[in-house]
Write an enzyme that holds these catalytic residues in place. Sequence first.
Site, PDB file in Angstrom:
ATOM      1  N   ASP A   1      15.849   1.148  12.630  1.00 40.72           N
ATOM      2  CA  ASP A   1      16.797   2.169  12.579  1.00 40.72           C
ATOM      3  C   ASP A   1      16.719   2.644  11.287  1.00 40.72           C
ATOM      4  O   ASP A   1      16.521   1.926  10.212  1.00 40.72           O
ATOM      5  CB  ASP A   1      18.134   1.804  13.046  1.00 40.72           C
TER       6      ASP A   1
ATOM      7  N   ILE B   1       0.832  -1.186  -0.015  1.00 38.35           N
ATOM      8  CA  ILE B   1      -0.098  -0.059   0.182  1.00 38.35           C
ATOM      9  C   ILE B   1       0.882   1.230   0.018  1.00 38.35           C
ATOM     10  O   ILE B   1       1.797   1.458   0.822  1.00 38.35           O
ATOM     11  CB  ILE B   1      -0.891  -0.012   1.079  1.00 38.35           C
TER      12      ILE B   1
END
EC number: 2.7.11.5
Length: 603
Positions: free
Chosen positions: A383, A330
């Site tokens: 991260d 999406i």
Amino acid sequence: MNHFPKLLSSQIGFDVAQTILENFDRHYRIFREAAVEAKDLFERSDWHGLQRLARERITSYDDRVRECVELLEDEYDAENIDHDVWPQIKLHYIGLLTSHRQPECAETFFNSVCCKILHRAYFNNDFIFVRPAISTEYIENDEPAAKPTYRAYYPGSEGLAATLERIVTNFQLNPPFEDLERDIACIMQAIHDEFGAFDEAVNFQIHVLSSLFYRNKTAYIVGRIINGDRVLPFAVPIRHARAGVLALDTVLLRRDQLKIIFSFSHSYFLVDMNVPSAYVQFLRSIMPGKPKAEIYTSVGLQKQGKNLFYRDLLHHLSHSSDRFIIAPGIKGLVMLVFTLPSFPYVFKMIKDHFPPPKETTREQIMDKYLLVKRHDRLGRMADTLEYSSVALPLARLDDALVRELEKEVPSLIEYEGDSLVIKHLYIERRMVPLNLYLQNGSDAEIEHGVREYGNAVKELIQANIFPGDMLYKNFGVTRHGRVVFYDYDEIEYLTDCNVRRVPPPRNDEDEMSGEPWYTVGPHDIFPETYAPFLLGDPRVREHFLAHHADFFDPQLWQDSKDRLLRGELPDFFAYEPALRFCLRYPERFAPGDAAEDGKRAAA
């Protein structure tokens, strides 16, 4: 062709090189001082102090680079140094590094400084370190009284239990252990449970890194067992059992367990390393599949990790032929995401414009990413590596991706010859989006994903992170099955949010309305309203309510907020709580010791 000068005739070249190295040495001294301070803070249980220290260290590198650039501008008018001098500066710098103990990090610092001064056209190996110049093989600290990178222990002469005790006591932690003999016995039993009885080979030995690895409320002993041709990794987490006493919490004996504690979703360790390359080499020997870039990053040298990652990307591009494509899944309202199928990362760019209902700015989104970088990620937030001026070969970009870039981020791209230069982007590990994992998974996988999702959100709110948009598409599943959050544009501190219950409807019209019949402030959150978005699939609903029925109760969220406002920091574990000795071997714990505390913490 080598364009370097035959003679180093420039005095200013040597002076600039020496100035840059002096500033790097100052940076690395501050880096090591933080790790030394971490030991003191750990011993005193100053958890807020450890959090502050970790946050400050993340920005320290950029501060030192900025100071160095300002000094070079003031002292040498660096921007106007003749371009013929810069190759001499690099050669002088190489000469100064021949006996240095952190040469690879010093080269990266040189690059950071030069890239602030030089134009992109000079980002080549004549002017900066596109490739390393100094070998990091076999560097060791040979100064008198210096700690070796690791210590070797030989259990054959004194027995394994006595050796393990000596390993622990050699770290000279100040608080006493609650019952070190008990904890050593637990390690012995865990080793037997994992490997059974094994014959000691003639080379049986244990190698232990000389510095502890500090993060959150835990200090880790990290090492390897050598027996015959087997290399067995291990890590021993040390925690405060209660005020003023320590305990060995467990022993991790599997590579996948160590890879998780060193993963990209955890905050960086504080560890004192005089020779970082030697530590990285040791860690790679016990986690051989882990890239050097990730290991450098996990031990707090994130700029070195970022540098190595970029070299890995360039190397991969030169040895592959597939094209960058729009990432499957999406599409986001805020970020344009693309990927290279053969490379396990995604590339994220902030769009120029955001459609309603998004009300944010590029600067606000960048602040959110910086917030995550500086926050304790707990193994639950990915991260990110942040880059500017990244040149990608146009021939490797899919046509649909180029059209999407021109449509969504025209301000961030620039054509330069055969390359497309991206002015700013983030790079993250590619994961399986949780919505696809649940959509395509077996019943067991759905249960695992749902349980992990609930645990992830609960841990995040305990750490003062409200994810904002909690749809499954904003979470990913790692290679190790961990659910990790990776969409940060709506992230907020939980303590800045107002946790509210949905008021009862005033009449039938309210109850049938698709719109709220109550006022909603900008920081109001209504946990009861999340169920329709998360429980649409009957299979998901069944497992969700079985494991996390309290998820939609505002009291769960308010209790976490109240504890944070009181200054309490909960316990988090980078491993399964069931592995803790107090839960795994409760018969070894007497009433009143750490066992009861451990059971409460794991509840």
